[in-house]
Motif scaffolding. Structure first.
Motif, PDB file in Angstrom:
ATOM      1  N   TYR A   1       1.490  -7.147  -6.790  1.00 30.36           N
ATOM      2  CA  TYR A   1       1.011  -7.465  -5.445  1.00 30.36           C
ATOM      3  C   TYR A   1       2.189  -7.758  -4.521  1.00 30.36           C
ATOM      4  CZ  TYR A   1      -3.585  -7.992  -7.643  1.00 30.36           C
ATOM      5  OH  TYR A   1      -4.747  -7.775  -8.336  1.00 30.36           O
ATOM      6  N   ARG A   2       3.162  -8.490  -5.049  1.00 30.81           N
ATOM      7  CA  ARG A   2       4.344  -8.846  -4.254  1.00 30.81           C
ATOM      8  C   ARG A   2       5.217  -7.625  -3.992  1.00 30.81           C
ATOM      9  NH1 ARG A   2       6.690 -11.548  -7.877  1.00 30.81           N
ATOM     10  NH2 ARG A   2       8.161  -9.907  -8.476  1.00 30.81           N
ATOM     11  N   ASP A   3       5.435  -6.813  -5.024  1.00 30.99           N
ATOM     12  CA  ASP A   3       6.364  -5.693  -4.901  1.00 30.99           C
ATOM     13  C   ASP A   3       5.809  -4.521  -4.091  1.00 30.99           C
ATOM     14  OD1 ASP A   3       7.997  -7.247  -6.402  1.00 30.99           O
ATOM     15  OD2 ASP A   3       7.930  -6.014  -8.225  1.00 30.99           O
TER      16      ASP A   3
ATOM     17  N   MET B   1      -4.188  -1.584   4.389  1.00 31.41           N
ATOM     18  CA  MET B   1      -4.310  -2.968   3.916  1.00 31.41           C
ATOM     19  C   MET B   1      -4.331  -2.972   2.389  1.00 31.41           C
ATOM     20  SD  MET B   1      -7.226  -5.791   4.843  1.00 31.41           S
ATOM     21  CE  MET B   1      -8.555  -4.856   4.130  1.00 31.41           C
ATOM     22  N   GLN B   2      -3.562  -3.838   1.790  1.00 35.35           N
ATOM     23  CA  GLN B   2      -3.483  -3.904   0.333  1.00 35.35           C
ATOM     24  C   GLN B   2      -4.793  -4.426  -0.241  1.00 35.35           C
ATOM     25  OE1 GLN B   2      -1.327  -7.096  -1.870  1.00 35.35           O
ATOM     26  NE2 GLN B   2       0.083  -5.449  -2.437  1.00 35.35           N
ATOM     27  N   GLY B   3      -5.372  -3.643  -1.113  1.00 35.13           N
ATOM     28  CA  GLY B   3      -6.615  -4.072  -1.745  1.00 35.13           C
ATOM     29  C   GLY B   3      -6.330  -4.949  -2.948  1.00 35.13           C
ATOM     30  N   ARG B   4      -7.274  -5.830  -3.259  1.00 37.06           N
ATOM     31  CA  ARG B   4      -7.143  -6.681  -4.435  1.00 37.06           C
ATOM     32  C   ARG B   4      -8.495  -6.738  -5.131  1.00 37.06           C
ATOM     33  NH1 ARG B   4      -3.622 -12.121  -5.028  1.00 37.06           N
ATOM     34  NH2 ARG B   4      -2.164 -10.619  -4.088  1.00 37.06           N
ATOM     35  N   LYS B   5      -8.555  -6.261  -6.361  1.00 38.94           N
ATOM     36  CA  LYS B   5      -9.799  -6.189  -7.113  1.00 38.94           C
ATOM     37  C   LYS B   5     -10.102  -7.549  -7.722  1.00 38.94           C
ATOM     38  CE  LYS B   5     -13.168  -4.073  -9.398  1.00 38.94           C
ATOM     39  NZ  LYS B   5     -13.679  -5.224 -10.126  1.00 38.94           N
ATOM     40  N   ASN B   6     -11.166  -8.170  -7.270  1.00 37.00           N
ATOM     41  CA  ASN B   6     -11.605  -9.443  -7.832  1.00 37.00           C
ATOM     42  C   ASN B   6     -12.620  -9.166  -8.927  1.00 37.00           C
ATOM     43  OD1 ASN B   6     -10.061 -11.091  -6.051  1.00 37.00           O
ATOM     44  ND2 ASN B   6     -11.578 -10.708  -4.447  1.00 37.00           N
ATOM     45  N   TYR B   7     -12.257  -9.483 -10.150  1.00 32.32           N
ATOM     46  CA  TYR B   7     -13.112  -9.179 -11.295  1.00 32.32           C
ATOM     47  C   TYR B   7     -13.807 -10.433 -11.801  1.00 32.32           C
ATOM     48  CZ  TYR B   7     -14.551  -7.789 -15.976  1.00 32.32           C
ATOM     49  OH  TYR B   7     -15.271  -7.539 -17.115  1.00 32.32           O
ATOM     50  N   SER B   8     -15.112 -10.389 -11.811  1.00 27.56           N
ATOM     51  CA  SER B   8     -15.919 -11.457 -12.369  1.00 27.56           C
ATOM     52  C   SER B   8     -16.930 -10.805 -13.303  1.00 27.56           C
ATOM     53  CB  SER B   8     -16.643 -12.239 -11.249  1.00 27.56           C
ATOM     54  OG  SER B   8     -17.455 -13.261 -11.804  1.00 27.56           O
ATOM     55  N   GLU B   9     -16.743 -10.991 -14.573  1.00 31.29           N
ATOM     56  CA  GLU B   9     -17.559 -10.292 -15.557  1.00 31.29           C
ATOM     57  C   GLU B   9     -19.031 -10.658 -15.426  1.00 31.29           C
ATOM     58  OE1 GLU B   9     -16.544 -11.151 -19.560  1.00 31.29           O
ATOM     59  OE2 GLU B   9     -17.548  -9.373 -20.365  1.00 31.29           O
TER      60      GLU B   9
ATOM     61  N   GLY C   1      -0.887  -1.926   5.262  1.00 30.28           N
ATOM     62  CA  GLY C   1      -1.072  -2.528   6.575  1.00 30.28           C
ATOM     63  C   GLY C   1      -1.922  -3.782   6.496  1.00 30.28           C
ATOM     64  N   LYS C   2      -2.188  -4.350   7.641  1.00 26.26           N
ATOM     65  CA  LYS C   2      -2.963  -5.589   7.716  1.00 26.26           C
ATOM     66  C   LYS C   2      -4.428  -5.333   8.064  1.00 26.26           C
ATOM     67  CE  LYS C   2       0.794  -7.952   6.989  1.00 26.26           C
ATOM     68  NZ  LYS C   2       1.031  -8.571   5.656  1.00 26.26           N
ATOM     69  N   THR C   3      -4.746  -4.109   8.468  1.00 30.09           N
ATOM     70  CA  THR C   3      -6.116  -3.788   8.853  1.00 30.09           C
ATOM     71  C   THR C   3      -6.566  -2.529   8.108  1.00 30.09           C
ATOM     72  OG1 THR C   3      -5.351  -2.439  10.735  1.00 30.09           O
ATOM     73  CG2 THR C   3      -5.820  -4.773  11.153  1.00 30.09           C
ATOM     74  N   GLY C   4      -7.813  -2.177   8.291  1.00 31.97           N
ATOM     75  CA  GLY C   4      -8.347  -0.979   7.650  1.00 31.97           C
ATOM     76  C   GLY C   4      -9.095  -1.301   6.377  1.00 31.97           C
ATOM     77  N   ASN C   5      -9.585  -0.258   5.716  1.00 30.49           N
ATOM     78  CA  ASN C   5     -10.338  -0.441   4.473  1.00 30.49           C
ATOM     79  C   ASN C   5      -9.405  -0.836   3.331  1.00 30.49           C
ATOM     80  OD1 ASN C   5     -12.789   0.325   5.684  1.00 30.49           O
ATOM     81  ND2 ASN C   5     -12.316   2.503   5.372  1.00 30.49           N
ATOM     82  N   PRO C   6      -9.862  -1.700   2.434  1.00 29.79           N
ATOM     83  CA  PRO C   6      -9.029  -2.089   1.291  1.00 29.79           C
ATOM     84  C   PRO C   6      -8.711  -0.887   0.405  1.00 29.79           C
ATOM     85  CG  PRO C   6     -10.905  -3.579   1.549  1.00 29.79           C
ATOM     86  CD  PRO C   6     -11.152  -2.416   2.450  1.00 29.79           C
ATOM     87  N   SER C   7      -7.496  -0.878  -0.094  1.00 29.60           N
ATOM     88  CA  SER C   7      -7.075   0.201  -0.983  1.00 29.60           C
ATOM     89  C   SER C   7      -7.538  -0.100  -2.406  1.00 29.60           C
ATOM     90  CB  SER C   7      -5.544   0.295  -0.968  1.00 29.60           C
ATOM     91  OG  SER C   7      -4.999  -0.843  -1.632  1.00 29.60           O
TER      92      SER C   7
END
Length: 224
Positions: A40-42, A1-9, A48-54
């Motif tokens: 993110y698009r490329d 699963m594609q991970g996405r880092k959400n940054y909030s200072e 995958g759609k499941t599993g731990n975020p990368s």
């Protein structure tokens, strides 16, 4: 699963990372200049759609870019270097109390990317830096006598990589392969002590000398 880092200072009691990184700092200006949302698009089809975020793809390529600009080819040294630099932490979107990804995670992520895709995306990220006037291409010519101005070097000088992208990536693969083999070589070998080996040998001799009624005991090819 594609991970996405959400940054909030985070705002600490008397410390905020953005207050400690000068506005003219190279990595701060690079962070404000680059828009890497296209990653993110490329890279979406690689996850995958499941599993731990990368690891976040944007964070990953920012780390790769930092390694290139700082001429660091070891993932282990790169993460150690980044952890001690507030400007780089600000660039990749991590606060000072956040643990960075494991160096093995970074290595594994690079290995999972198809080689041609990884190189094309890295080239694209670096080309954006050149287009924005933040870094210089590795090979360039000047048809005049360059004279440094008596002003802020941080503001005027381009960051010039020590080697070409291809040479750098080759060195990255070589160095991290060597570190991985070194880690495996440092594993402790487990063995029995001499007394245990003697008792085992005596037990095996007794088995060979003693007839047994168990199934297969008289088979000449049996192993002990």
């Amino acid at each position: 699963m594609q991970g996405r880092k959400n940054y909030s200072e985070k705002l600490f009691i008397s410390f905020q990372l953005s207050d400690r990184v000068p506005k003219e700092n190279f990595y701060r200006r690079l962070s404000e200049t680059l828009d890497l949302q296209f990653l993110y698009r490329d890279t979406r089809e690689l996850y995958g759609k499941t599993g731990n975020p990368s690891i976040d793809p944007v964070v990953f390529f920012k780390l790769m870019l930092t390694g290139y600009l700082e001429n660091i080819t070891s993932d282990r040294r790169l993460l150690e270097h980044c952890s001690m630099r507030m400007d780089i932490l600000y660039f990749i979107g991590y606060d000072i109390d956040e643990p960075l990804p494991w160096h093995s995670t970074v290595s594994r992520t690079r290995q999972l990317y198809p080689a041609l895709l990884f190189e094309s995306l890295f080239d694209k990220v670096f080309a954006m830096c050149v287009e924005k006037g933040m870094v210089s291409g590795h090979t360039h010519a000047v048809d005049s006598a360059p004279v440094k101005a008596n002003a802020s070097i941080e503001n005027l000088e381009l960051r010039v990589p020590a080697q070409s992208i291809k040479a750098h990536l080759t060195a990255v693969d070589s160095d991290n392969r060597g570190e991985k083999e070194g880690d495996q070589g440092n594993k402790t070998a487990m063995t029995a002590n001499p007394n245990q080996l003697k008792r085992l040998a005596k037990h095996q001799d007794n088995l060979k000398a003693t007839k047994s009624n168990r199934l297969g005991a008289n088979n000449e090819k049996r192993s002990y």
